[in-house]
Write a protein that holds these residues in place. Sequence first.
Motif, mmCIF file in Angstrom:
data_model
loop_
_atom_site.group_PDB
_atom_site.id
_atom_site.type_symbol
_atom_site.label_atom_id
_atom_site.label_comp_id
_atom_site.label_asym_id
_atom_site.label_seq_id
_atom_site.Cartn_x
_atom_site.Cartn_y
_atom_site.Cartn_z
ATOM 1 N N SER A 10 -20.373 1.921 15.853
ATOM 2 C CA SER A 10 -19.227 2.734 15.478
ATOM 3 C C SER A 10 -18.489 2.013 14.356
ATOM 4 N N SER A 11 -17.696 2.746 13.665
ATOM 5 C CA SER A 11 -16.909 2.177 12.576
ATOM 6 C C SER A 11 -15.438 2.220 12.947
ATOM 7 N N GLN A 12 -14.730 1.231 12.473
ATOM 8 C CA GLN A 12 -13.284 1.226 12.641
ATOM 9 C C GLN A 12 -12.664 1.183 11.254
ATOM 10 N N PHE A 13 -11.553 1.866 11.128
ATOM 11 C CA PHE A 13 -10.887 1.946 9.847
ATOM 12 C C PHE A 13 -9.467 1.422 9.970
ATOM 13 N N LYS A 14 -9.065 0.677 8.975
ATOM 14 C CA LYS A 14 -7.714 0.130 8.924
ATOM 15 C C LYS A 14 -6.988 0.837 7.781
ATOM 16 N N VAL A 15 -5.749 1.209 8.026
ATOM 17 C CA VAL A 15 -4.967 1.915 7.012
ATOM 18 C C VAL A 15 -4.122 0.892 6.245
ATOM 19 N N THR A 16 -4.335 0.863 4.938
ATOM 20 C CA THR A 16 -3.592 -0.023 4.044
ATOM 21 C C THR A 16 -3.030 0.819 2.904
ATOM 22 N N HIS A 30 7.330 0.196 -6.757
ATOM 23 C CA HIS A 30 8.719 0.612 -6.937
ATOM 24 C C HIS A 30 9.364 -0.357 -7.923
ATOM 25 N N ASP A 31 9.929 0.181 -8.966
ATOM 26 C CA ASP A 31 10.551 -0.626 -10.020
ATOM 27 C C ASP A 31 9.602 -1.713 -10.529
ATOM 28 N N PHE A 61 4.191 -3.408 -3.476
ATOM 29 C CA PHE A 61 4.372 -3.733 -2.069
ATOM 30 C C PHE A 61 3.142 -3.245 -1.308
ATOM 31 N N LYS A 62 2.693 -4.056 -0.379
ATOM 32 C CA LYS A 62 1.513 -3.700 0.413
ATOM 33 C C LYS A 62 1.927 -3.544 1.870
ATOM 34 N N ALA A 63 1.441 -2.494 2.514
ATOM 35 C CA ALA A 63 1.739 -2.253 3.932
ATOM 36 C C ALA A 63 0.438 -1.941 4.662
ATOM 37 N N GLU A 64 0.326 -2.452 5.891
ATOM 38 C CA GLU A 64 -0.860 -2.194 6.721
ATOM 39 C C GLU A 64 -0.409 -1.792 8.115
#
Length: 93
Positions: free
Chosen positions: A59-65, A70-71, A75-78
């Motif tokens: 199976s595969s797992q996916f991570k949301v990044t 801004h200006d 910015f990085k969010a996970e």
Amino acid sequence: MNLVQAQQARQILDRLVGFELSPVVWQKVPGGKSAGRVQSPAVRLLVEREREIMKFEGSSQFKVTAIFIHDNQEFKAELNQKFDSRSSGASSS
């Protein structure tokens, strides 16, 4: 021809496994015994492993990044959760 090839395969297994195993048997078992024919246990291990491989369901797992800008700053969010491809819910890894 199949019988000839089967015999050759048994010979190869005996040489690969038996020659490596015999010195260990000589040390552990008194009387100068050798490992002898090893194709049956070796083939059994191969068949068991092949059956495990055939039963495996990947199976595969996916991570949301996400990357936000801004200006002119990036910015990085996970998300802390991963999403499994087999279900609609998230896993806790």
